[in-house]
Enzyme design. Structure first.
Site, PDB file in Angstrom:
ATOM      1  N   SER A 173       0.824  -1.201   0.000  1.00 23.95           N
ATOM      2  CA  SER A 173       0.000   0.000   0.000  1.00 23.95           C
ATOM      3  C   SER A 173       0.865   1.261   0.000  1.00 23.95           C
ATOM      4  O   SER A 173       2.062   1.205   0.299  1.00 23.95           O
ATOM      5  CB  SER A 173      -0.845  -0.055   1.288  1.00 23.95           C
ATOM      6  OG  SER A 173      -1.508   1.153   1.529  1.00 23.95           O
ATOM      7  N   ASP A 190       5.246 -10.164   9.005  1.00 22.47           N
ATOM      8  CA  ASP A 190       4.933  -9.137  10.003  1.00 22.47           C
ATOM      9  C   ASP A 190       6.257  -8.717  10.632  1.00 22.47           C
ATOM     10  O   ASP A 190       6.946  -9.556  11.242  1.00 22.47           O
ATOM     11  CB  ASP A 190       3.992  -9.743  11.062  1.00 22.47           C
ATOM     12  CG  ASP A 190       3.526  -8.715  12.071  1.00 22.47           C
ATOM     13  OD1 ASP A 190       4.213  -7.690  12.267  1.00 22.47           O
ATOM     14  OD2 ASP A 190       2.462  -8.936  12.689  1.00 22.47           O
ATOM     15  N   TYR A 203       3.296   7.334  18.658  1.00 22.84           N
ATOM     16  CA  TYR A 203       3.830   7.383  17.282  1.00 22.84           C
ATOM     17  C   TYR A 203       4.965   8.396  17.205  1.00 22.84           C
ATOM     18  O   TYR A 203       6.029   8.106  16.634  1.00 22.84           O
ATOM     19  CB  TYR A 203       2.684   7.752  16.340  1.00 22.84           C
ATOM     20  CG  TYR A 203       3.014   7.787  14.857  1.00 22.84           C
ATOM     21  CD1 TYR A 203       3.187   6.619  14.129  1.00 22.84           C
ATOM     22  CD2 TYR A 203       3.089   9.004  14.169  1.00 22.84           C
ATOM     23  CE1 TYR A 203       3.453   6.653  12.752  1.00 22.84           C
ATOM     24  CE2 TYR A 203       3.341   9.054  12.803  1.00 22.84           C
ATOM     25  CZ  TYR A 203       3.528   7.874  12.098  1.00 22.84           C
ATOM     26  OH  TYR A 203       3.783   7.926  10.735  1.00 22.84           O
ATOM     27  N   THR A 244      -2.302   8.669   1.207  1.00 27.04           N
ATOM     28  CA  THR A 244      -2.230   7.198   1.227  1.00 27.04           C
ATOM     29  C   THR A 244      -3.423   6.705   2.054  1.00 27.04           C
ATOM     30  O   THR A 244      -4.086   7.502   2.743  1.00 27.04           O
ATOM     31  CB  THR A 244      -0.940   6.698   1.921  1.00 27.04           C
ATOM     32  OG1 THR A 244      -1.039   7.026   3.319  1.00 27.04           O
ATOM     33  CG2 THR A 244       0.319   7.297   1.335  1.00 27.04           C
TER      34      THR A 244
HETATM   35  P1  NAD Z   1      -0.241   2.691   4.440  1.00 21.81           P
HETATM   36  O1  NAD Z   1      -1.146   2.341   5.566  1.00 21.81           O
HETATM   37  O2  NAD Z   1      -0.812   3.033   3.116  1.00 21.81           O
HETATM   38  O3  NAD Z   1       0.825   1.502   4.195  1.00 21.81           O
HETATM   39  C1  NAD Z   1       1.500   0.884   5.256  1.00 21.81           C
HETATM   40  C2  NAD Z   1       1.622  -0.591   4.942  1.00 21.81           C
HETATM   41  O4  NAD Z   1       2.374  -1.193   6.004  1.00 21.81           O
HETATM   42  C3  NAD Z   1       0.265  -1.299   4.890  1.00 21.81           C
HETATM   43  O5  NAD Z   1       0.149  -2.035   3.685  1.00 21.81           O
HETATM   44  C4  NAD Z   1       0.280  -2.196   6.115  1.00 21.81           C
HETATM   45  O6  NAD Z   1      -0.432  -3.426   5.915  1.00 21.81           O
HETATM   46  C5  NAD Z   1       1.770  -2.426   6.321  1.00 21.81           C
HETATM   47  N1  NAD Z   1       2.126  -2.775   7.701  1.00 21.81           N
HETATM   48  C6  NAD Z   1       1.741  -2.130   8.824  1.00 21.81           C
HETATM   49  N2  NAD Z   1       2.245  -2.759   9.902  1.00 21.81           N
HETATM   50  C7  NAD Z   1       2.980  -3.805   9.446  1.00 21.81           C
HETATM   51  C8  NAD Z   1       3.738  -4.815  10.071  1.00 21.81           C
HETATM   52  N3  NAD Z   1       3.818  -4.890  11.402  1.00 21.81           N
HETATM   53  N4  NAD Z   1       4.386  -5.708   9.299  1.00 21.81           N
HETATM   54  C9  NAD Z   1       4.298  -5.648   7.955  1.00 21.81           C
HETATM   55  N5  NAD Z   1       3.553  -4.730   7.299  1.00 21.81           N
HETATM   56  C10 NAD Z   1       2.918  -3.815   8.043  1.00 21.81           C
HETATM   57  O7  NAD Z   1       0.683   3.872   4.992  1.00 21.81           O
HETATM   58  P2  NAD Z   1       1.710   4.864   4.278  1.00 21.81           P
HETATM   59  O8  NAD Z   1       1.151   6.203   4.436  1.00 21.81           O
HETATM   60  O9  NAD Z   1       2.135   4.390   2.956  1.00 21.81           O
HETATM   61  O10 NAD Z   1       2.905   4.743   5.330  1.00 21.81           O
HETATM   62  C11 NAD Z   1       4.156   4.158   5.049  1.00 21.81           C
HETATM   63  C12 NAD Z   1       5.169   4.631   6.078  1.00 21.81           C
HETATM   64  O11 NAD Z   1       5.295   6.051   5.980  1.00 21.81           O
HETATM   65  C13 NAD Z   1       4.798   4.326   7.521  1.00 21.81           C
HETATM   66  O12 NAD Z   1       5.960   3.968   8.239  1.00 21.81           O
HETATM   67  C14 NAD Z   1       4.265   5.645   8.024  1.00 21.81           C
HETATM   68  O13 NAD Z   1       4.396   5.779   9.426  1.00 21.81           O
HETATM   69  C15 NAD Z   1       5.142   6.622   7.265  1.00 21.81           C
HETATM   70  N6  NAD Z   1       4.580   7.975   7.137  1.00 21.81           N
HETATM   71  C16 NAD Z   1       3.462   8.202   6.389  1.00 21.81           C
HETATM   72  C17 NAD Z   1       2.972   9.496   6.295  1.00 21.81           C
HETATM   73  C18 NAD Z   1       1.743   9.836   5.494  1.00 21.81           C
HETATM   74  O14 NAD Z   1       1.330  11.014   5.531  1.00 21.81           O
HETATM   75  N7  NAD Z   1       1.123   8.912   4.756  1.00 21.81           N
HETATM   76  C19 NAD Z   1       3.612  10.550   6.951  1.00 21.81           C
HETATM   77  C20 NAD Z   1       4.757  10.277   7.699  1.00 21.81           C
HETATM   78  C21 NAD Z   1       5.231   8.985   7.782  1.00 21.81           C
END
Ligand code: NAD
Length: 265
Positions: A17, A63, A156, A191
């Protein structure tokens, strides 16, 4: 620009994702072999099926919180491709939200496992691979929250601040062996993760999704001067650069991809 990673193997966690999915796509476009992993098995399969045009794509569920599950992933990697050269430790989740007095010990432990201890375990499992070939890259995904904590997301915030310290410290240990370690810190990227937050806000405030995004930008993220959410492509481009040969003198850095959201220098 040729990123020079055609003969490299990358492992991307949380690849089903959002940012992880797009990063996988960009690395595949650059000619790398990419092992996509995620704990959401069904979504991982669907995502991989959307991308069958890439012959160098492999996928296997894991995981990052579970050493056993990571061990199974590693076995799969060994059997199918050998070793990895690049780890994009992207999997994470917002976790428990609410002011401090509303949060339990379980809330804290869950969020820290997801965002700090999980990444530690992923690195521990694959470090021997990353040191094996005299060339390696680890890219962590932290967040603006690491240096600009929001008081309704303290677990977080703390976990992502931990990632910055872990990344910086780790970057000192193996650089002379060719293993470079850096972090990317996004803010408010479009996202499923921020969709969920915006859906909650629109329900709570009885407004449309677009209005929820607009009011969130005005009230909660005033320094995103671009007045929009970031796109996954805008984050993946920076991650891919840090994965590449072009970033050969970048180590221990934190690249913000946040539209200016973090207000400090
Ligand atoms: P998202 O929810 O679209 O994707 C995250 C993916 O990680 C999901 O497919 C989920 O199933 C997987 N996941 C979660 N926990 C897991 C685990 N324990 N083991 C394996 N897979 C796991 O989120 P995103 O927005 O694409 O986020 C990706 C990264 O970016 C994350 O680390 C998030 O904290 C970071 N982030 C995102 C944003 C934002 O605005 N979207 C901002 C800052 C940081």
């Amino acid at each position: 620009m040729d990123l020079g990673i055609k003969d490299k193997v990358a492992l991307v966690t949380g690849a089903a994702s959002g940012i992880g999915k797009e990063t996988s796509r960009v690395l595949l476009e650059e000619g790398a072999t990419v092992v996509m992993t995620d704990f959401d098995e069904e979504r991982l399969r669907r995502t991989a099926q959307e991308m069958t045009k890439y012959e160098k794509l492999l996928y296997f569920p894991a995981d990052i919180r579970s050493p056993e599950s990571l061990g199974q992933l590693h076995e799969y990697v060994k059997k199918s491709i050998g070793t990895i050269d690049i780890l994009v430790q992207n999997a994470g989740a917002t976790g428990a939200q609410g002011l401090f007095h509303t949060l339990t010990d379980e809330d804290w432990l869950y969020t820290i496992e997801q965002n700090l201890h999980g990444p530690v375990r992923a690195v521990r499992e694959f470090l021997p691979d990353l040191r094996a070939n005299g060339w390696g890259r680890i890219i962590f995904i932290s967040s603006e929250n690491a240096v600009q904590p929001y008081d309704n997301e303290l677990p977080y915030d703390s976990a992502k601040a931990g990632i910055l310290s872990f990344s910086k410290g780790l970057s000192r240990s193996y650089a002379r062996e060719g293993l470079l370690v850096n972090t990317v810190s996004p803010a408010f990227i479009e996202t499923p993760m921020t969709d969920r937050l915006m859906e909650k806000r629109s329900a709570e405030k009885n407004m449309s999704l677009d209005e929820a995004v607009e009011s969130f930008l005005d009230e909660e993220r005033p320094h995103i001067e671009l007045k929009r959410r970031g796109q996954v492509e805008e984050v993946a481009a920076v991650i891919a650069f840090l994965c590449s040969e072009k970033a050969s003198f970048v180590n221990g850095a934190n690249y913000r991809v946040d539209g200016g959201s973090v207000a400090t220098l």
